[in-house]
Motif scaffolding. Structure first.
Motif, short mmCIF file in Angstrom:
data_model
loop_
_atom_site.label_atom_id
_atom_site.label_comp_id
_atom_site.label_asym_id
_atom_site.label_seq_id
_atom_site.Cartn_x
_atom_site.Cartn_y
_atom_site.Cartn_z
N TYR A 144 -65.64 -6.82 -48.62
CA TYR A 144 -65.15 -5.33 -48.19
C TYR A 144 -66.40 -4.67 -47.84
N GLU A 145 -66.17 -3.71 -46.71
CA GLU A 145 -67.35 -2.95 -46.24
C GLU A 145 -67.69 -1.84 -47.13
N LEU A 146 -69.16 -1.30 -47.01
CA LEU A 146 -69.55 -0.36 -47.98
C LEU A 146 -68.58 0.81 -48.10
N VAL A 147 -68.22 1.29 -47.01
CA VAL A 147 -67.31 2.49 -47.09
C VAL A 147 -66.06 2.41 -47.87
N ALA A 148 -65.42 1.24 -47.72
CA ALA A 148 -64.14 0.84 -48.60
C ALA A 148 -64.74 0.69 -49.96
N ILE A 149 -65.90 0.01 -50.38
CA ILE A 149 -66.24 -0.31 -51.68
C ILE A 149 -66.54 1.24 -52.55
N ALA A 150 -67.22 2.11 -51.76
CA ALA A 150 -67.42 3.29 -52.37
C ALA A 150 -66.46 4.43 -52.50
N SER A 151 -65.37 3.99 -51.55
CA SER A 151 -64.01 5.08 -51.75
C SER A 151 -63.07 4.52 -52.51
N ASN A 152 -63.02 3.34 -52.83
CA ASN A 152 -62.27 2.85 -53.89
C ASN A 152 -62.82 1.89 -55.11
N TRP A 153 -63.71 2.84 -55.57
CA TRP A 153 -64.72 1.80 -56.76
C TRP A 153 -63.68 1.56 -57.69
N SER A 154 -62.70 2.34 -58.30
CA SER A 154 -62.21 1.94 -59.40
C SER A 154 -61.32 0.53 -58.97
N ASP A 155 -60.57 0.64 -57.78
CA ASP A 155 -59.70 -0.65 -57.48
C ASP A 155 -60.74 -2.01 -57.22
N ILE A 156 -61.79 -1.79 -56.91
CA ILE A 156 -62.79 -2.84 -56.70
C ILE A 156 -63.11 -3.21 -58.01
N GLN A 198 -64.48 10.73 -46.52
CA GLN A 198 -63.75 11.21 -47.68
C GLN A 198 -62.86 12.45 -47.28
N ILE A 199 -63.94 13.54 -46.77
CA ILE A 199 -63.43 14.75 -46.26
C ILE A 199 -62.41 14.72 -45.36
N ALA A 200 -62.48 13.89 -44.31
CA ALA A 200 -61.85 13.95 -43.16
C ALA A 200 -60.28 13.25 -43.71
N GLU A 201 -60.58 12.11 -44.46
CA GLU A 201 -59.21 11.34 -45.15
C GLU A 201 -58.45 12.72 -45.69
N GLN A 202 -59.10 13.46 -46.64
CA GLN A 202 -58.50 14.62 -47.45
C GLN A 202 -57.90 15.70 -46.27
N GLN A 203 -58.79 15.93 -45.38
CA GLN A 203 -57.89 16.96 -44.21
C GLN A 203 -56.94 16.23 -43.41
N LEU A 205 -54.53 14.02 -44.89
CA LEU A 205 -53.77 14.04 -45.82
C LEU A 205 -53.00 15.50 -45.94
N ARG A 206 -54.06 16.53 -46.14
CA ARG A 206 -53.35 17.72 -46.41
C ARG A 206 -52.49 18.16 -45.11
N ALA A 207 -52.85 17.92 -43.70
CA ALA A 207 -52.16 18.15 -42.52
C ALA A 207 -50.91 17.39 -42.80
N GLN A 208 -50.90 15.94 -43.05
CA GLN A 208 -49.50 15.34 -43.05
C GLN A 208 -48.71 15.93 -44.19
N THR A 209 -49.08 16.55 -45.27
CA THR A 209 -48.34 17.32 -46.16
C THR A 209 -47.57 18.32 -45.55
N GLU A 210 -48.49 19.37 -44.79
CA GLU A 210 -48.08 20.66 -44.33
C GLU A 210 -46.93 20.19 -43.27
N VAL A 211 -47.09 19.19 -42.58
CA VAL A 211 -46.14 18.85 -41.40
C VAL A 211 -44.59 18.31 -42.29
N LYS A 212 -44.78 17.39 -43.33
CA LYS A 212 -43.72 17.09 -43.92
C LYS A 212 -43.05 18.46 -44.61
N ILE A 213 -43.75 19.38 -45.20
CA ILE A 213 -43.05 20.73 -45.68
C ILE A 213 -42.67 21.43 -44.52
N ALA A 214 -43.07 21.54 -43.53
CA ALA A 214 -42.54 22.24 -42.18
C ALA A 214 -41.32 21.49 -41.89
N GLU A 215 -41.30 20.30 -41.86
CA GLU A 215 -39.91 19.32 -41.47
C GLU A 215 -39.00 19.60 -42.57
#
Length: 268
Positions: A144-156, A198-203, A205-215
């Motif tokens: 795993y790459e470092l970013v993946a390890i830090a972002s998914n520590w519990s799974d690792i 992580q911030i970009a992924e949260q944003q 996810l929020r945008a995808q959620t808003e799109v689903k609500i609008a649909e």
């Protein structure tokens, strides 16, 4: 000339007493050599002339053959040992963390450990647990790459625990009860990059959620619009009509049909 020592004949009273004392002392010595106590949380490996014989003895009072058999205690209680380690990630970054292992020697395998690895349980961790642990840690983190390890520590951590347990099952000596990974340390510049990711992924996810609500809202309004036919509208009108307001039926040939009404002024 007389001697200060008395002659003790075997058949006399003094000889019988001496023989009884010797036999009593010998019996006591044999008894103390034959009986031994295994403390709670341990088992005893019994050897006969240096060779392991029989199953390990359980806690409590036990018996062995005096002067021929020997006993060696083995601790089978759960041990908790933290191990600091370093590992390379897939993108060749160094991480540091602590792996805390909870394990216990299997009581039924104490004799085999004694025969093949060590005379004491203190050598179980450095000779069995630690090599397998470090091997599993390096094997998992290198995938795993470092970013993946830090972002998914519990799974690792879960994957590492499963890998360590699988590796130690090959030896069948110990039970790994838990493995906790804590204290992840990485370079500061990579930590900032991980936080931004992580911030970009949260944003996202929020945008995808808003799109689903609008649909879902659009679909709901579309369904509602399709359900409002002439009969439904006429029924809604009748439910709200006060009985006084003048109404005129729709003109024949209207596209809307016969149900829609034209509302006029109020009557007298």
């Amino acid at each position: 000339m007389t001697t200060p020592f008395r002659n003790v004949t075997p058949n006399g009273p003094g000889g019988a007493t001496t023989l009884l004392l010797v036999l009593s002392f010998t019996g006591f010595l044999l008894l103390t050599q034959a009986l031994f106590v295994v403390p709670a949380g341990k088992v005893a490996v019994v050897t006969t002339l240096g060779k392991v014989s029989g199953r390990p003895r359980n806690p409590g009072l036990n018996f062995k053959v005096p002067f021929i058999q020997a006993t060696y205690p083995f601790d089978v209680r759960t041990k908790v040992i933290p191990e600091n380690f370093e590992a390379l990630t897939k993108d060749l970054q160094v991480i540091e963390a602590t792996a805390t292992v909870k394990y216990a020697v299997r009581s039924s395998e104490a004799g085999r450990v004694f025969s093949t690895i060590s005379y004491t349980d203190s050598e179980v961790y450095p000779r069995i647990i630690k090599p397998s642990l470090l091997k599993a840690l390096k094997s998992v983190f290198s995938k795993y790459e470092l970013v993946a390890i830090a972002s998914n520590w519990s799974d690792i951590s879960r994957i590492v625990e499963e890998t360590v347990a699988k590796e130690l099952d090959k030896f069948d000596y110990v039970d790994v009860q838990a493995l906790d990974l804590t204290g992840l340390q990485i370079a500061e510049e990579y930590r900032a990059a991980i936080e931004q990711k992580q911030i970009a992924e949260q944003q996202l996810l929020r945008a995808q959620t808003e799109v689903k609500i609008a649909e879902q809202e659009a679909l709901r309004y579309e369904t509602l619009t399709q359900s409002l036919d002439d009969q439904v509208l006429f029924k809604l009108f009748l439910d709200k009509w006060d009985g006084k307001t003048q109404v005129v039926p729709a003109l024949p040939g209207n596209k809307g049909g016969g149900n829609p009404v034209i509302v006029g002024g109020r009557g007298n």
